[in-house]
Design a protein around this motif. Sequence first.
Motif, PDB file in Angstrom:
ATOM      1  N   ALA A  65       0.815  -1.214   0.000  1.00 29.40           N
ATOM      2  CA  ALA A  65       0.000   0.000   0.000  1.00 29.40           C
ATOM      3  C   ALA A  65       0.854   1.271   0.000  1.00 29.40           C
ATOM      4  O   ALA A  65       0.322   2.380  -0.030  1.00 29.40           O
ATOM      5  CB  ALA A  65      -0.944   0.009   1.210  1.00 29.40           C
ATOM      6  N   ASN A  66       2.176   1.087   0.020  1.00 22.62           N
ATOM      7  CA  ASN A  66       3.094   2.228   0.073  1.00 22.62           C
ATOM      8  C   ASN A  66       3.991   2.193  -1.157  1.00 22.62           C
ATOM      9  O   ASN A  66       4.799   1.272  -1.321  1.00 22.62           O
ATOM     10  CB  ASN A  66       3.931   2.159   1.353  1.00 22.62           C
ATOM     11  CG  ASN A  66       4.884   3.327   1.509  1.00 22.62           C
ATOM     12  OD1 ASN A  66       5.791   3.512   0.706  1.00 22.62           O
ATOM     13  ND2 ASN A  66       4.685   4.116   2.552  1.00 22.62           N
ATOM     14  N   GLU A  67       3.860   3.172  -2.043  1.00 21.31           N
ATOM     15  CA  GLU A  67       4.587   3.151  -3.306  1.00 21.31           C
ATOM     16  C   GLU A  67       6.093   3.081  -3.128  1.00 21.31           C
ATOM     17  O   GLU A  67       6.774   2.278  -3.784  1.00 21.31           O
ATOM     18  CB  GLU A  67       4.232   4.378  -4.159  1.00 21.31           C
ATOM     19  CG  GLU A  67       4.947   4.393  -5.497  1.00 21.31           C
ATOM     20  CD  GLU A  67       4.552   5.560  -6.388  1.00 21.31           C
ATOM     21  OE1 GLU A  67       5.020   5.582  -7.558  1.00 21.31           O
ATOM     22  OE2 GLU A  67       3.788   6.435  -5.940  1.00 21.31           O
ATOM     23  N   ALA A  68       6.643   3.902  -2.244  1.00 27.21           N
ATOM     24  CA  ALA A  68       8.093   3.916  -2.051  1.00 27.21           C
ATOM     25  C   ALA A  68       8.578   2.568  -1.529  1.00 27.21           C
ATOM     26  O   ALA A  68       9.638   2.070  -1.943  1.00 27.21           O
ATOM     27  CB  ALA A  68       8.482   5.032  -1.084  1.00 27.21           C
ATOM     28  N   SER A  69       7.803   1.972  -0.627  1.00 28.12           N
ATOM     29  CA  SER A  69       8.165   0.672  -0.073  1.00 28.12           C
ATOM     30  C   SER A  69       8.247  -0.378  -1.173  1.00 28.12           C
ATOM     31  O   SER A  69       9.184  -1.189  -1.218  1.00 28.12           O
ATOM     32  CB  SER A  69       7.139   0.249   0.984  1.00 28.12           C
ATOM     33  OG  SER A  69       7.433  -1.034   1.502  1.00 28.12           O
ATOM     34  N   ASN A 114      -5.551  -4.011  -2.534  1.00 24.79           N
ATOM     35  CA  ASN A 114      -5.886  -5.099  -3.456  1.00 24.79           C
ATOM     36  C   ASN A 114      -5.698  -4.766  -4.929  1.00 24.79           C
ATOM     37  O   ASN A 114      -5.485  -5.671  -5.739  1.00 24.79           O
ATOM     38  CB  ASN A 114      -7.330  -5.548  -3.237  1.00 24.79           C
ATOM     39  CG  ASN A 114      -7.538  -6.210  -1.886  1.00 24.79           C
ATOM     40  OD1 ASN A 114      -6.613  -6.291  -1.078  1.00 24.79           O
ATOM     41  ND2 ASN A 114      -8.738  -6.682  -1.639  1.00 24.79           N
ATOM     42  N   LEU A 115      -5.800  -3.492  -5.292  1.00 24.40           N
ATOM     43  CA  LEU A 115      -5.653  -3.103  -6.692  1.00 24.40           C
ATOM     44  C   LEU A 115      -4.387  -2.288  -6.922  1.00 24.40           C
ATOM     45  O   LEU A 115      -3.541  -2.669  -7.733  1.00 24.40           O
ATOM     46  CB  LEU A 115      -6.886  -2.311  -7.153  1.00 24.40           C
ATOM     47  CG  LEU A 115      -6.854  -1.788  -8.592  1.00 24.40           C
ATOM     48  CD1 LEU A 115      -6.655  -2.925  -9.588  1.00 24.40           C
ATOM     49  CD2 LEU A 115      -8.129  -1.004  -8.901  1.00 24.40           C
ATOM     50  N   ASP A 116      -4.245  -1.185  -6.200  1.00 26.67           N
ATOM     51  CA  ASP A 116      -3.045  -0.361  -6.370  1.00 26.67           C
ATOM     52  C   ASP A 116      -1.786  -1.174  -6.055  1.00 26.67           C
ATOM     53  O   ASP A 116      -0.752  -1.017  -6.713  1.00 26.67           O
ATOM     54  CB  ASP A 116      -3.087   0.863  -5.453  1.00 26.67           C
ATOM     55  CG  ASP A 116      -4.261   1.783  -5.759  1.00 26.67           C
ATOM     56  OD1 ASP A 116      -4.961   1.546  -6.755  1.00 26.67           O
ATOM     57  OD2 ASP A 116      -4.479   2.742  -4.986  1.00 26.67           O
ATOM     58  N   THR A 121       3.270  -3.505  -7.727  1.00 21.24           N
ATOM     59  CA  THR A 121       4.119  -4.696  -7.701  1.00 21.24           C
ATOM     60  C   THR A 121       4.501  -5.133  -9.110  1.00 21.24           C
ATOM     61  O   THR A 121       5.678  -5.392  -9.406  1.00 21.24           O
ATOM     62  CB  THR A 121       3.407  -5.845  -6.969  1.00 21.24           C
ATOM     63  OG1 THR A 121       3.152  -5.458  -5.610  1.00 21.24           O
ATOM     64  CG2 THR A 121       4.251  -7.114  -6.978  1.00 21.24           C
ATOM     65  N   PHE A 122       3.517  -5.228  -9.998  1.00 23.21           N
ATOM     66  CA  PHE A 122       3.798  -5.632 -11.374  1.00 23.21           C
ATOM     67  C   PHE A 122       4.709  -4.625 -12.073  1.00 23.21           C
ATOM     68  O   PHE A 122       5.671  -4.998 -12.750  1.00 23.21           O
ATOM     69  CB  PHE A 122       2.503  -5.772 -12.168  1.00 23.21           C
ATOM     70  CG  PHE A 122       1.792  -7.088 -11.971  1.00 23.21           C
ATOM     71  CD1 PHE A 122       2.282  -8.061 -11.116  1.00 23.21           C
ATOM     72  CD2 PHE A 122       0.610  -7.364 -12.648  1.00 23.21           C
ATOM     73  CE1 PHE A 122       1.627  -9.273 -10.939  1.00 23.21           C
ATOM     74  CE2 PHE A 122      -0.048  -8.569 -12.481  1.00 23.21           C
ATOM     75  CZ  PHE A 122       0.459  -9.525 -11.632  1.00 23.21           C
ATOM     76  N   GLN A 123       4.412  -3.341 -11.910  1.00 26.51           N
ATOM     77  CA  GLN A 123       5.201  -2.322 -12.609  1.00 26.51           C
ATOM     78  C   GLN A 123       6.645  -2.329 -12.128  1.00 26.51           C
ATOM     79  O   GLN A 123       7.585  -2.263 -12.932  1.00 26.51           O
ATOM     80  CB  GLN A 123       4.569  -0.945 -12.412  1.00 26.51           C
ATOM     81  CG  GLN A 123       5.098   0.099 -13.378  1.00 26.51           C
ATOM     82  CD  GLN A 123       4.376   1.431 -13.246  1.00 26.51           C
ATOM     83  OE1 GLN A 123       4.523   2.120 -12.242  1.00 26.51           O
ATOM     84  NE2 GLN A 123       3.580   1.773 -14.247  1.00 26.51           N
ATOM     85  N   VAL A 162      -8.545  -6.473 -10.663  1.00 25.16           N
ATOM     86  CA  VAL A 162      -7.230  -7.028 -10.979  1.00 25.16           C
ATOM     87  C   VAL A 162      -7.304  -7.982 -12.177  1.00 25.16           C
ATOM     88  O   VAL A 162      -6.326  -8.144 -12.911  1.00 25.16           O
ATOM     89  CB  VAL A 162      -6.579  -7.737  -9.769  1.00 25.16           C
ATOM     90  CG1 VAL A 162      -6.235  -6.723  -8.693  1.00 25.16           C
ATOM     91  CG2 VAL A 162      -7.459  -8.857  -9.222  1.00 25.16           C
ATOM     92  N   ILE A 163      -8.482  -8.572 -12.399  1.00 28.09           N
ATOM     93  CA  ILE A 163      -8.657  -9.390 -13.604  1.00 28.09           C
ATOM     94  C   ILE A 163      -8.644  -8.493 -14.837  1.00 28.09           C
ATOM     95  O   ILE A 163      -8.036  -8.825 -15.865  1.00 28.09           O
ATOM     96  CB  ILE A 163      -9.950 -10.222 -13.522  1.00 28.09           C
ATOM     97  CG1 ILE A 163      -9.789 -11.308 -12.443  1.00 28.09           C
ATOM     98  CG2 ILE A 163     -10.290 -10.849 -14.878  1.00 28.09           C
ATOM     99  CD1 ILE A 163     -11.039 -12.096 -12.161  1.00 28.09           C
TER     100      ILE A 163
END
Length: 257
Positions: A65-69, A114-116, A121-123, A162-163
């Motif tokens: 849930a944390n972009e930098a993390s 769940n979505l972001d 993660t994928f990016q 996510v699908i």
Amino acid sequence: MEEIIMEHAGKHALVTGGGTGIGAGIAIALAEAGAEVTITGRRTEKLAEVAAKSPRLHALEMDVANEASVRDGIAEAAKTRGPIQICVANAGIAEGKPFAKTTLADWQRTMTTNLDGVFLTFQAAMATLGPDDPARMIVISSIAGVRGLKGGPAYTASKHAVIGLIRGLSEEYMKTSITFNAICPGYVDTDIVRNQIPGLMKRFDTDEAGAIAAIAKGNRNQRLLEVDETTSAAMWLCSDGARSINAQTVQISGGQV
């Protein structure tokens, strides 16, 4: 003595939410197949317990849930163990609440994780790949991703979303060696399901066995799924034989949804 072939030897895999349940099962199986596996999560003690099971399991505290993390953590893992050729976005939360009582904060908390979290993660994982590196990107969605879940509109929407993400990505990367798929389990015997038991016992005035039976009714075969059933599906999607399986939802619910 017969030689043991490790299909994923030399590969780096990353599993979010790898400290418990489905994520832990997949991570351990990948390590047994020879991969160096980075397992991420917020609870370091749970990650350490899983990592102790194999020298190929590596704990990384990370909050999806944390972009930098996410970006910093995945970049560091790739620097240490190489490009991420197998990425399993498993981390998620399941909070049930009727639509009328769902606040915007409830909605945003679910979507952020769940979505972001899957998007980030994928990016970040794909940024570690070279132009010709093959990779398997797998998200753990849910049966709620292909049907409605009463009392869980935010969770249902996030798992449908996510699908949509993996379908869009599969089109964008169709001419590459990267595949995107979703696993959609029903109710699996994990902590996240077991934590519902006390509330159900009170709600239905029943014992633990009765509460488990009530949960199991959500699966077509009316039994809780075992973690290894989801693990097996993930390992198949990671195998060379599944290289043309792309943009699919693998539903595991004991019958037709």
